[in-house]
Design a protein around this motif. Structure first.
Motif, short mmCIF file in Angstrom:
data_model
loop_
_atom_site.label_atom_id
_atom_site.label_comp_id
_atom_site.label_asym_id
_atom_site.label_seq_id
_atom_site.Cartn_x
_atom_site.Cartn_y
_atom_site.Cartn_z
N ILE A 1 19.35 35.09 17.68
CA ILE A 1 17.95 35.37 18.02
C ILE A 1 17.54 36.72 17.47
CG2 ILE A 1 16.45 35.98 19.95
CD1 ILE A 1 17.55 33.69 21.48
N VAL A 2 18.41 37.72 17.67
CA VAL A 2 18.11 39.06 17.16
C VAL A 2 17.95 39.02 15.64
CG1 VAL A 2 19.01 41.39 16.88
CG2 VAL A 2 19.24 40.22 19.08
N LEU A 3 18.85 38.26 15.01
CA LEU A 3 18.85 38.20 13.55
C LEU A 3 17.56 37.60 13.02
CD1 LEU A 3 20.73 38.80 11.17
CD2 LEU A 3 21.72 36.53 11.45
N PHE A 4 17.06 36.58 13.70
CA PHE A 4 15.89 35.88 13.18
C PHE A 4 14.60 36.30 13.87
CE2 PHE A 4 19.19 33.14 11.56
CZ PHE A 4 18.70 32.83 10.30
N LEU A 5 14.71 37.11 14.93
CA LEU A 5 13.50 37.55 15.64
C LEU A 5 12.76 38.63 14.85
CD1 LEU A 5 12.02 37.09 18.37
CD2 LEU A 5 13.21 39.12 19.20
N SER A 6 13.48 39.29 13.95
CA SER A 6 12.89 40.38 13.19
C SER A 6 11.60 39.94 12.52
CB SER A 6 13.85 40.86 12.11
OG SER A 6 15.13 40.92 12.62
N ASP A 7 10.57 40.72 12.69
CA ASP A 7 9.30 40.34 12.08
C ASP A 7 9.21 40.97 10.69
OD1 ASP A 7 6.64 38.98 12.77
OD2 ASP A 7 6.05 40.86 11.85
N VAL A 8 9.91 40.37 9.77
CA VAL A 8 9.92 40.89 8.40
C VAL A 8 8.91 40.10 7.58
CG1 VAL A 8 11.32 41.26 6.36
CG2 VAL A 8 12.33 41.49 8.61
N LYS A 9 7.99 40.82 6.99
CA LYS A 9 7.00 40.15 6.16
C LYS A 9 7.54 39.99 4.74
CE LYS A 9 3.95 39.77 9.33
NZ LYS A 9 3.62 38.44 9.86
N GLU A 10 6.85 39.19 3.98
CA GLU A 10 7.17 38.97 2.57
C GLU A 10 8.55 38.35 2.37
OE1 GLU A 10 6.63 42.75 0.82
OE2 GLU A 10 4.51 42.83 1.28
N LEU A 11 9.00 37.56 3.35
CA LEU A 11 10.21 36.80 3.12
C LEU A 11 9.87 35.63 2.22
CD1 LEU A 11 11.77 36.58 6.69
CD2 LEU A 11 12.65 37.86 4.76
N GLU A 12 10.76 35.34 1.29
CA GLU A 12 10.49 34.22 0.39
C GLU A 12 10.50 32.90 1.14
OE1 GLU A 12 12.48 34.19 -3.46
OE2 GLU A 12 13.06 36.27 -3.09
N GLU A 13 11.36 32.84 2.19
CA GLU A 13 11.47 31.59 2.95
C GLU A 13 11.05 31.81 4.39
OE1 GLU A 13 15.14 29.29 1.22
OE2 GLU A 13 15.58 31.42 1.29
N HIS A 14 9.86 32.38 4.56
CA HIS A 14 9.46 32.77 5.92
C HIS A 14 9.26 31.57 6.83
CE1 HIS A 14 5.11 31.74 5.55
NE2 HIS A 14 5.34 31.93 4.28
N ARG A 15 8.86 30.44 6.25
CA ARG A 15 8.65 29.25 7.11
C ARG A 15 9.98 28.70 7.61
NH1 ARG A 15 4.19 26.79 3.14
NH2 ARG A 15 2.56 28.27 3.64
N PHE A 16 10.97 28.75 6.75
CA PHE A 16 12.29 28.32 7.17
C PHE A 16 12.79 29.23 8.30
CE2 PHE A 16 16.94 28.85 6.72
CZ PHE A 16 17.32 27.56 7.07
N VAL A 17 12.57 30.53 8.13
CA VAL A 17 13.01 31.50 9.15
C VAL A 17 12.29 31.22 10.48
CG1 VAL A 17 12.96 33.92 9.82
CG2 VAL A 17 13.64 33.29 7.51
N GLU A 18 11.00 30.91 10.40
CA GLU A 18 10.26 30.62 11.64
C GLU A 18 10.81 29.37 12.33
OE1 GLU A 18 6.01 32.51 10.11
OE2 GLU A 18 6.18 30.37 10.50
N SER A 19 11.13 28.37 11.51
CA SER A 19 11.65 27.15 12.14
C SER A 19 13.03 27.40 12.74
CB SER A 19 11.71 26.01 11.12
OG SER A 19 12.75 26.21 10.20
N VAL A 20 13.82 28.28 12.08
CA VAL A 20 15.13 28.62 12.63
C VAL A 20 14.97 29.37 13.95
CG1 VAL A 20 17.20 30.02 12.28
CG2 VAL A 20 16.32 28.62 10.42
N GLN A 21 13.98 30.27 14.00
CA GLN A 21 13.72 30.99 15.26
C GLN A 21 13.54 29.99 16.39
OE1 GLN A 21 10.24 33.35 14.69
NE2 GLN A 21 11.28 34.94 13.51
#
Length: 436
Positions: free
Chosen positions: A347-367
DNA sequence: GGTCAAGGCCAA
DNA sequence: TTGGCCTTGACC
């Protein structure tokens, strides 16, 4: 850290990027994808992709390939079972509590971002570094030495010189590593080769203060980590021609823990699927939280009674009791979650609100998947799980605060040149120096 | 009674 | 077939 000037509060549909209209079939989506998913499931539609089943789905192309659109719906977490077989209208479904927790988490996330931004703005307004520095220490029945408190302004010549002669770029090396073996080799290259296999640690290692020995004994199963730490301490002693100071020893241990955290992250489910550039952005954003969580976890799992305490203080020595209490509370709460600590780390790893991720949608779904996994775990393990889940979310906020204090203190030490050279922790702090 | 995530309707 | 808007009804 990578903070945008303005946080985007407008959610995007993880399928096509259109404006989200609410929770639909398990996740936040737009009205269009909601309708598409519903029709597909209700009417048992089957589609065929005329390309290679990797069509890009966005607002302009979402109509072109329903096959890939539906696959993406499933991939980002839309639930088939949320479409009602009886077509009954209205009411609530079993995902209600999940939506509620997800909303709470998003609110908390926004609050954290806001707090972090305010803190950065506050730091930038300070004339001297000492006005807001906090201290973190690992103690064992000892008191903080007031001399450890910062006294050197960050714009001193010594600090500037240290910035110019920063260590080699670890991030670039990480980018070239394709697996954990290479990463381990890189870690060895950073900390130097260890020779513990042919030597007895007890006879050949430098004289280590009692508290570090106890810390090492906190995790009797982590022999490799212990060997690496002893090796680094030996190297530190050889470089400086004297025994490593208590702070240097603690710093080396923190650095080695950080290396093990990075290795864990790079081989963990979800994270290993990301591009290296995204991995680096996420790690740069949350390394200190993971490190504090790791230290607290080890304390909880291996040394709860009279062992080491992670104690946070402000510059005012007598003010630390309140924060100390909250830190202990975190420990005891996490103790009841010890089997799910790796989920917490996820959760900590993926909770980070990092912008400009190339795969931000994947990260959101993982969250969402990770939060769901933790919720399921707590539901399955306790009748009071809802309270525990909410409690854990609150303590994640506390963890974030602790990590900011830790980062500040280590950052000061990094700038003042009091830390061992050429290690991962330095690289992270150097990156912080460049971002803030 | 308000909220909101289901299903339904219908013009494009 | 799509997608914006409407209706429904359990939960708070």
């Amino acid at each position: 850290m990578n903070f945008p000037c303005e946080v985007d509060l407008q959610e995007q549909c993880p399928v096509c990027g259109d404006k989200v209209s609410g929770y639909h079939y398990g996740i936040l989506t737009c009205e269009s994808c909601k309708g598409f998913f519903k029709r597909t499931v209700q009417n048992n539609k089957t589609y065929v992709c005329v390309e290679n089943q990797q069509c890009k789905i966005d607002t302009s192309k979402r109509k072109r390939c329903p096959f890939c659109r539906f696959q993406k719906c499933l991939n980002v977490g839309m639930r088939l079972e949320a479409v009602r077989a009886d077509r009954m209208r209205g009411g609530r479904n079993k995902f209600g509590p999940m939506y509620k927790h997800d909303r709470a988490l998003k609110q908390q996330k926004k609050a954290l971002i806001q707090a972090r931004r305010l803190r950065i703005e506050s730091n930038q307004k300070d004339v001297t570094f000492t006005s807001n520095i906090h201290s973190i220490a690992i103690l064992h029945n000892t008191k903080l030495n007031p001399n450890q408190l910062p006294s050197q302004p960050c714009n001193s010549p010594a600090v500037l010189q240290h910035q110019i002669t920063s260590p080699t770029n670890w991030a670039m090396k990480l980018e070239n590593c394709s697996n954990s073996v290479e990463l381990a080799a890189l870690a060895e290259a950073i900390i130097g080769p260890h020779h513990t296999s042919s030597r007895s640690i007890s006879t050949q290692s430098p004289r280590i203060p009692q508290l570090e020995i106890e810390f090492l004994h906190c995790d009797p199963h982590d022999l490799q980590l212990q060997k690496n730490i002893f090796s680094c301490l030996q190297q530190e002693q050889a470089c400086r021609h004297r025994e490593p100071s208590t702070f240097s020893s603690v710093y080396v241990m923190a650095d080695q823990l950080l290396c093990s955290i990075v290795e864990w992250a790079r081989t963990s489910i979800f994270f290993k699927e990301l591009k290296v550039s995204d991995q680096m952005k996420l790690l740069h954003s949350c390394w200190s939280e993971l490190l504090v969580l790791e230290i607290i976890s080890r304390q909880v799992l291996y040394g709860t009674d009279g062992g080491l305490l992670l104690i946070i203080t402000d510059t005012e020595m007598y003010l630390f009791s309140g924060t100390t209490l909250s830190c202990v509370q975190v420990s005891y709460t996490l103790n009841s979650f010890n089997k799910s600590l790796k989920i917490v780390s996820q959760i900590v790893l993926f909770l980070s609100d990092v912008k400009e991720l190339e795969e931000h949608r994947f990260v959101e779904s993982v969250q969402q998947q990770v939060e769901g996994a933790l919720l399921k775990y707590t539901l399955a393990s306790s009748s009071q799980s809802c309270n525990r889940f909410t409690c854990l979310q609150l303590y994640l906020s506390e963890l974030h605060s602790l990590s900011i204090l830790a980062e500040d203190y280590l950052y000061y030490k990094h700038l003042s040149g009091e830390v061992p050279c050429n290690n991962l922790l330095n690289e992270m702090l150097h990156a912080k120096c460049c971002w803030t």
